[in-house]
Design an enzyme around this catalytic site. Structure first.
Site, mmCIF file in Angstrom:
data_model
loop_
_atom_site.group_PDB
_atom_site.id
_atom_site.type_symbol
_atom_site.label_atom_id
_atom_site.label_comp_id
_atom_site.label_asym_id
_atom_site.label_seq_id
_atom_site.Cartn_x
_atom_site.Cartn_y
_atom_site.Cartn_z
ATOM 1 C CE1 TYR A 157 -1.175 65.047 42.324
ATOM 2 C CE2 TYR A 157 -0.386 64.674 39.992
ATOM 3 C CZ TYR A 157 -1.466 65.679 41.323
ATOM 4 O OH TYR A 157 -1.623 67.282 40.930
ATOM 5 C CE LYS A 161 -4.765 65.467 41.781
ATOM 6 N NZ LYS A 161 -5.872 65.921 42.354
#
Length: 238
Positions: A157, A161
């Site tokens: 994740y 990002k």
């Protein structure tokens, strides 16, 4: 109502629940023509469809798996043909599959990167021709504070990002002279279904509507001198 957004064409990925839903509702309240996309949230999409009458047909909903390039290009072409172009693109679709790196498998890594990062690339690429042609556009990417500081158990994740942040800054340099702005908002913990999957939360949980207000600001003329920036919206406690 801010008349600035009256009639504006706004597309929001992952727009049927959580942050995306709040963003959609805010722009609809401002008089915009809004398209939201979803992948697997059929119940949330059906609930959103009930609002179509309330907003006098200014809300459209499409199913689109942002992790698949061919799907994105097809659906986004249909959306642009229907709207006659897009003024504001908001990339909100995202997933998490948390695990420590030593126990994370390749599928967990790949799915998160393909949805969060590749999906953002695909949707942006699909609108650039028309935005450049109309010499105006606004792209807002929903990143995450995780993409700035790193978080234990979120390697996939966080990497996705971090990538969204880098993509945002690069595109701002490429497109700024064509009157297209690209910015990002980096929320902290937000009261959505996704937060239920996060362990060991320390800090205040933010309302999705508060994030929507930040997105609205970045889409407005009030932020016309802001380009290539990441606005952290974490209540200052992460």
């Amino acid at each position: 109502m801010n008349r600035e957004f009256n009639g504006k064409r706004v597309v929001i990925t992952g727009g049927c629940k959580g942050i995306g839903k709040s963003i959609a509702e805010l722009f609809l309240e401002e008089g915009a023509n809004v398209v939201v996309t979803y992948c697997n949230s059929e119940k949330a999409a059906e609930a959103m469809k009930e609002n179509c009458v309330r907003y006098q047909g200014r809300l459209c909903i499409y199913q689109m798996d942002v992790s698949k390039a061919e799907v994105v290009y097809k659906v986004m072409a249909e959306i642009q043909e229907k709207l006659g172009g897009i003024d504001i693109l908001i990339n909100n679709a995202g997933i998490i599959k948390d695990s420590l790196v030593y126990s994370m498998n390749e599928m967990e890594w790949d799915q998160v990167l393909r949805t969060n990062l590749y999906g953002t690339f695909y949707t942006i690429k699909s609108v650039l021709y028309n935005m450049i042609k109309q010499r105006e556009g606004n792209i807002i990417n929903v990143a995450s504070i995780s993409g700035l500081i790193g978080v234990l158990g979120q390697a996939n994740y966080c990497a996705s990002k971090f990538g969204v942040v880098g993509l945002t800054k690069t595109l701002a340099k490429e497109l700024g002279r064509k009157n297209i702005r690209v910015n990002a908002v980096a929320p902290g913990y937000v009261d959505t279904d996704m937060i239920k999957e996060v362990k060991n939360i320390n800090g205040k949980i933010t309302s999705p509507k508060d994030i929507a207000y930040v997105v609205k600001f970045l889409a407005s003329k009030e932020s016309k001198c802001i380009n290539g920036q990441v606005i952290v919206a974490d209540d200052g406690n992460i």
